[in-house]
Design a protein around this motif. Sequence first.
Motif, PDB file in Angstrom:
ATOM      1  N   LYS A 206      40.154  26.336  71.613  1.00  0.00           N
ATOM      2  CA  LYS A 206      41.112  25.882  70.600  1.00  0.00           C
ATOM      3  C   LYS A 206      40.588  24.627  69.903  1.00  0.00           C
ATOM      4  O   LYS A 206      40.352  23.604  70.544  1.00  0.00           O
ATOM      5  CB  LYS A 206      42.456  25.562  71.254  1.00  0.00           C
ATOM      6  CG  LYS A 206      43.134  26.786  71.851  1.00  0.00           C
ATOM      7  CD  LYS A 206      44.469  26.428  72.498  1.00  0.00           C
ATOM      8  CE  LYS A 206      45.156  27.670  73.046  1.00  0.00           C
ATOM      9  NZ  LYS A 206      46.476  27.350  73.643  1.00  0.00           N
ATOM     10  N   PRO A 207      40.415  24.686  68.585  1.00  0.00           N
ATOM     11  CA  PRO A 207      39.958  23.485  67.862  1.00  0.00           C
ATOM     12  C   PRO A 207      41.059  22.433  67.792  1.00  0.00           C
ATOM     13  O   PRO A 207      42.253  22.750  67.793  1.00  0.00           O
ATOM     14  CB  PRO A 207      39.627  24.020  66.468  1.00  0.00           C
ATOM     15  CG  PRO A 207      40.457  25.250  66.319  1.00  0.00           C
ATOM     16  CD  PRO A 207      40.600  25.839  67.693  1.00  0.00           C
ATOM     17  N   ARG A 208      40.647  21.169  67.744  1.00  0.00           N
ATOM     18  CA  ARG A 208      41.600  20.065  67.600  1.00  0.00           C
ATOM     19  C   ARG A 208      42.013  19.975  66.128  1.00  0.00           C
ATOM     20  O   ARG A 208      41.165  19.995  65.245  1.00  0.00           O
ATOM     21  CB  ARG A 208      40.955  18.759  68.062  1.00  0.00           C
ATOM     22  CG  ARG A 208      40.766  18.693  69.577  1.00  0.00           C
ATOM     23  CD  ARG A 208      39.697  17.703  69.986  1.00  0.00           C
ATOM     24  NE  ARG A 208      39.936  16.373  69.436  1.00  0.00           N
ATOM     25  CZ  ARG A 208      40.801  15.482  69.944  1.00  0.00           C
ATOM     26  NH1 ARG A 208      41.514  15.793  71.008  1.00  0.00           N
ATOM     27  NH2 ARG A 208      40.954  14.294  69.392  1.00  0.00           N
ATOM     28  N   ILE A 209      43.324  19.871  65.901  1.00  0.00           N
ATOM     29  CA  ILE A 209      43.846  19.920  64.541  1.00  0.00           C
ATOM     30  C   ILE A 209      44.773  18.743  64.260  1.00  0.00           C
ATOM     31  O   ILE A 209      45.449  18.235  65.167  1.00  0.00           O
ATOM     32  CB  ILE A 209      44.585  21.265  64.293  1.00  0.00           C
ATOM     33  CG1 ILE A 209      45.140  21.333  62.856  1.00  0.00           C
ATOM     34  CG2 ILE A 209      45.689  21.491  65.313  1.00  0.00           C
ATOM     35  CD1 ILE A 209      45.689  22.692  62.463  1.00  0.00           C
ATOM     36  N   TYR A 210      44.766  18.319  63.010  1.00  0.00           N
ATOM     37  CA  TYR A 210      45.650  17.245  62.545  1.00  0.00           C
ATOM     38  C   TYR A 210      46.327  17.711  61.263  1.00  0.00           C
ATOM     39  O   TYR A 210      45.686  18.273  60.371  1.00  0.00           O
ATOM     40  CB  TYR A 210      44.845  15.975  62.255  1.00  0.00           C
ATOM     41  CG  TYR A 210      45.657  14.834  61.666  1.00  0.00           C
ATOM     42  CD1 TYR A 210      46.393  13.988  62.489  1.00  0.00           C
ATOM     43  CD2 TYR A 210      45.687  14.615  60.287  1.00  0.00           C
ATOM     44  CE1 TYR A 210      47.146  12.946  61.961  1.00  0.00           C
ATOM     45  CE2 TYR A 210      46.437  13.580  59.745  1.00  0.00           C
ATOM     46  CZ  TYR A 210      47.163  12.745  60.588  1.00  0.00           C
ATOM     47  OH  TYR A 210      47.908  11.722  60.055  1.00  0.00           O
ATOM     48  N   VAL A 211      47.640  17.509  61.184  1.00  0.00           N
ATOM     49  CA  VAL A 211      48.404  17.856  59.981  1.00  0.00           C
ATOM     50  C   VAL A 211      48.881  16.569  59.329  1.00  0.00           C
ATOM     51  O   VAL A 211      49.647  15.801  59.926  1.00  0.00           O
ATOM     52  CB  VAL A 211      49.606  18.766  60.318  1.00  0.00           C
ATOM     53  CG1 VAL A 211      50.359  19.129  59.042  1.00  0.00           C
ATOM     54  CG2 VAL A 211      49.139  20.026  61.037  1.00  0.00           C
ATOM     55  N   GLU A 263      38.756  18.619  64.311  1.00  0.00           N
ATOM     56  CA  GLU A 263      37.868  19.633  63.738  1.00  0.00           C
ATOM     57  C   GLU A 263      38.478  20.290  62.504  1.00  0.00           C
ATOM     58  O   GLU A 263      37.759  20.770  61.622  1.00  0.00           O
ATOM     59  CB  GLU A 263      37.561  20.697  64.789  1.00  0.00           C
ATOM     60  CG  GLU A 263      36.772  20.169  65.974  1.00  0.00           C
ATOM     61  CD  GLU A 263      36.964  21.043  67.199  1.00  0.00           C
ATOM     62  OE1 GLU A 263      36.308  22.109  67.257  1.00  0.00           O
ATOM     63  OE2 GLU A 263      37.755  20.678  68.085  1.00  0.00           O
ATOM     64  N   VAL A 264      39.810  20.351  62.474  1.00  0.00           N
ATOM     65  CA  VAL A 264      40.531  20.956  61.348  1.00  0.00           C
ATOM     66  C   VAL A 264      41.616  19.989  60.874  1.00  0.00           C
ATOM     67  O   VAL A 264      42.314  19.392  61.695  1.00  0.00           O
ATOM     68  CB  VAL A 264      41.184  22.297  61.752  1.00  0.00           C
ATOM     69  CG1 VAL A 264      41.991  22.881  60.581  1.00  0.00           C
ATOM     70  CG2 VAL A 264      40.135  23.301  62.220  1.00  0.00           C
ATOM     71  N   ILE A 265      41.715  19.818  59.567  1.00  0.00           N
ATOM     72  CA  ILE A 265      42.797  19.015  58.991  1.00  0.00           C
ATOM     73  C   ILE A 265      43.581  19.892  58.020  1.00  0.00           C
ATOM     74  O   ILE A 265      42.993  20.618  57.215  1.00  0.00           O
ATOM     75  CB  ILE A 265      42.263  17.765  58.253  1.00  0.00           C
ATOM     76  CG1 ILE A 265      41.678  16.764  59.262  1.00  0.00           C
ATOM     77  CG2 ILE A 265      43.370  17.088  57.438  1.00  0.00           C
ATOM     78  CD1 ILE A 265      41.043  15.539  58.623  1.00  0.00           C
ATOM     79  N   VAL A 266      44.906  19.831  58.121  1.00  0.00           N
ATOM     80  CA  VAL A 266      45.787  20.539  57.191  1.00  0.00           C
ATOM     81  C   VAL A 266      46.632  19.488  56.484  1.00  0.00           C
ATOM     82  O   VAL A 266      47.178  18.583  57.121  1.00  0.00           O
ATOM     83  CB  VAL A 266      46.682  21.551  57.932  1.00  0.00           C
ATOM     84  CG1 VAL A 266      47.716  22.153  56.990  1.00  0.00           C
ATOM     85  CG2 VAL A 266      45.822  22.649  58.555  1.00  0.00           C
TER      86      VAL A 266
END
Length: 367
Positions: A206-211, A263-266
């Motif tokens: 699971k990639p680490r994500i920030y919204v 790793e992912v930004i929304v």
Amino acid sequence: METKVMRLAGLASILCLLLVSGGCGERKVEERKEKVTDLLGRQVEVAIPAKRIVAIGPGTLRLVCYLQAASKVVGVEDAEKRWQPFEGRPYLLANPQLRDLPVIGSGGPGSNPDPERLALVRPDVVFATYLLDRGQADQLQQKARVPVVVLSYGELSTFSAEVEESILLLGKLIGEEKRAAEVVGYMKRCFEDLSRRVKDIPVSAKPRIYVGGLGARGSHGIESTQAKFPPLVALRAKNVADESGREGSVMVDREKLLQWDPEVIVLDEVALPLILSDYKKNPDFYRRLRAVKEGRVYGQLPFNYYATNIENTLANAYWLGSLLYPRAFRDVDPVRKAEEIYSFLLGRPLYQDVARAYGGFKKVEFK
């Protein structure tokens, strides 16, 4: 002969009276009053089913629209007419006639309800969220001489027990219990479907994500986020904001975001113009973020706009699922799923309208 005619006329008169009293013709429905407990724990007596209603405060009118009960609304806040674009609140796109109703108060966070204007539209009941505490709700009820029932989205809105309870209570009071149960059931099925798809994905995959850019009493930059963000909870995702140990809205220090380096930004598309403008002033900060360097920054439909757009949140959850776990969501077209959600909750496919105004499901380019 004359006596016979008179006797027949008399019998006809009696029969007519019996039929009317027995419910022939226009039947007078007896008013049923019931005491209910609202989301503040207040006991309120309401005539059921309410036929004329008003919804004040962040998000209340949205819940009424989910129950396909916009025709019962007899007045709206000025904010509902004034704040644009309306695409930020899809319930107004689906029900444009609401903007033609009389104004019953200013609306907006921190505004005070207007008891005189409320009384003028003669509602059977006033529904409210957020604006009122117990004392204020009691005071408004006394001044407007109308039952005031307070609902709630809870701290985390979508998938919360408070939203479910509010929808069911609203449905009971306006005679839309069946529709309320359908709406609650649909939301639960979405949550279960999202969770089922990801239950076997190992944490290591699971990639680490920030919204970022989430609205909270207004629009904010990349620093505004949420811990326990509902779509990411449903997806069992690794939300870096959860490391704050908090729940709900969080304003993150930029150094902390660099430290997390997701790793992912929304980015919420309501705030996207603000964030892209900030990028031009502070490009070095953004270029240090891994997600920006690797081109893994994406937009999402407006989350909060006068409380949470639950329909957008459900659609965003499927979009985020397809980004984070493409194999688990390989059978899902996020746009088609969004249209299904809009159609069920608001009666119309609205994705294209919202996407034209904000961008829709897309990659964000920093230029």
